[in-house]
Design an enzyme around this catalytic site. Structure first.
Site, short mmCIF file in Angstrom:
data_model
loop_
_atom_site.label_atom_id
_atom_site.label_comp_id
_atom_site.label_asym_id
_atom_site.label_seq_id
_atom_site.Cartn_x
_atom_site.Cartn_y
_atom_site.Cartn_z
N LYS A 153 0.85 -1.08 -0.12
CA LYS A 153 0.13 -0.07 0.12
C LYS A 153 0.88 1.01 -0.16
O LYS A 153 1.91 1.37 0.56
CB LYS A 153 -0.78 0.07 1.22
CG LYS A 153 -1.84 -0.96 1.31
CD LYS A 153 -3.27 -0.93 0.35
CE LYS A 153 -4.40 -1.84 0.57
NZ LYS A 153 -5.45 -1.54 -0.42
N LYS A 250 -14.53 -6.57 -5.73
CA LYS A 250 -14.82 -6.77 -4.31
C LYS A 250 -16.29 -7.39 -4.28
O LYS A 250 -17.31 -6.67 -4.54
CB LYS A 250 -14.52 -5.68 -3.80
CG LYS A 250 -13.15 -4.87 -3.77
CD LYS A 250 -12.22 -5.73 -3.07
CE LYS A 250 -10.78 -5.10 -3.05
NZ LYS A 250 -10.57 -3.85 -2.58
#
Length: 336
Positions: A153, A250
């Protein structure tokens, strides 16, 4: 059919930070659907970015609970249509849909991947996510969890320097997720430097609605670009095909396995690489994702690995990334 709703607060092993938020706990809704002596389990996590809480999902479901419990369940797809017509949010839909698929598989006595006509002999390995932190902490997390693929990230002022330092500690594949924090110019400039450092692809570097910037990036970046925040529901897939090299689906965002299966098919028809990601779910949600593995190019299903303590049994992920599928049918979930 009977519904059980449970709220759980999942404690994370480490503070998890991305470009826009940090947290140490993850609230999640677990749905149980009971029918003919079998129970199917589903899950959806809360999410401040999408203004979803466990309480809001529970309120949605409880408002139509009597109608759901009176429903003559036959298969998950028609049940999903029924629930969607009741106006449930995609997050609440996901929890219900995952439970319905698990229940359906258990009633049929087969795992979902088999009911879908796929086999588990070949599948992509999941990455393990390293959240934003001081670089020494990020290194420490990698050392704590040796893994063949890491998702890193980013969204700081020193992103390339961070990756350069991490590379000195592992030969693993890197995937970069900037969570909308970069500009088109930054992405194009960073891409060749990151490619030299063993990065496989970039996930959602630009803001979700910066379509002009993403069209520029997809034509000029030396690394593939995967959509996440820009690919929420089924209608987004076709638009993403003109601006990305792949999509990250997702389940919570799109409304469960039912629409995800259609998004996978559509993505492949359009020549996109297809990935499914997680939202720090327990093994309930991760086991549902695992059923899709034979259909995917990439997967991010490390949610349960990021927890201090799990709340369920189902799919198991070993240290080399190999998946041990449960013997139980459906998605193979039982609560601990």
């Amino acid at each position: 059919m009977q519904i059980q709703l449970q709220k759980h607060t999942l404690a994370l092993r480490h503070t998890f930070s991305i470009s826009r938020e940090s947290h140490d706990f993850q609230d999640t809704l677990i749905v149980g659907l009971n029918l003919n002596g079998h129970t199917g389990f589903g899950e959806a996590t809360s999410n401040p970015y999408y203004k979803i809480t466990v309480e809001s999902m529970m309120s949605e479901i409880e408002a139509v609970q009597k109608e759901i419990e009176a429903y003559d369940f036959s298969d998950p797809v028609t049940f999903h249509d029924f629930l969607k017509a009741k106006g449930l949010s995609n997050f609440a839909l996901c929890a219900m849909d995952l439970a319905a698929h698990d229940l359906y598989g258990k009633l049929k006595g087969k795992p979902l991947y088999e009911l879908w006509g796929t086999q588990k002999d070949r599948y992509p390995l999941t990455n393990y996510t390293i959240g934003i932190a001081p670089v020494d902490e990020m290194v420490s997390k990698m050392i704590e969890m040796p893994w063949p693929i890491y998702k890193i990230k980013l969204g700081t002022e020193d992103d390339v320097a961070i990756v350069r330092e991490l590379r000195t500690h592992t030969d693993a594949i890197f995937r970069i997720d900037a969570n909308c924090a970069w500009t088109a110019e930054e992405t194009i400039q960073n891409a060749p430097l990151l490619k030299e450092l063993g990065v496989e692809f970039l996930e959602q570097p630009l803001k979700a609605d910066d379509w002009e910037g993403m069209e520029k990036v997809v034509h000029q970046s030396v690394l593939p670009i995967i959509a996440d925040e820009s690919c929420i529901v089924e209608a987004d897939v076709e638009k993403c095909a003109m601006h990305f090299n792949g999509i990250n689906i997702k389940l919570t965002k799109c409304g469960g396995l039912t629409p995800a299966l259609r998004m996978i098919r559509k993505g492949k028809e359009l020549g996109l690489k297809v990935m499914v990601g997680c939202m720090t779910e327990s093994t309930v949600g991760i086991s549902a994702i695992a059923q899709l593995l034979p259909q995917l190019d990439y997967v991010d299903m490390d949610g349960a690995l990021l927890l201090k303590k799990d709340i369920a049994k189902g799919v198991e992920i070993q240290e080399n990334g190999k998946v041990i599928f449960p013997e139980l049918a459906g998605s193979g979930v039982t609560l601990i």
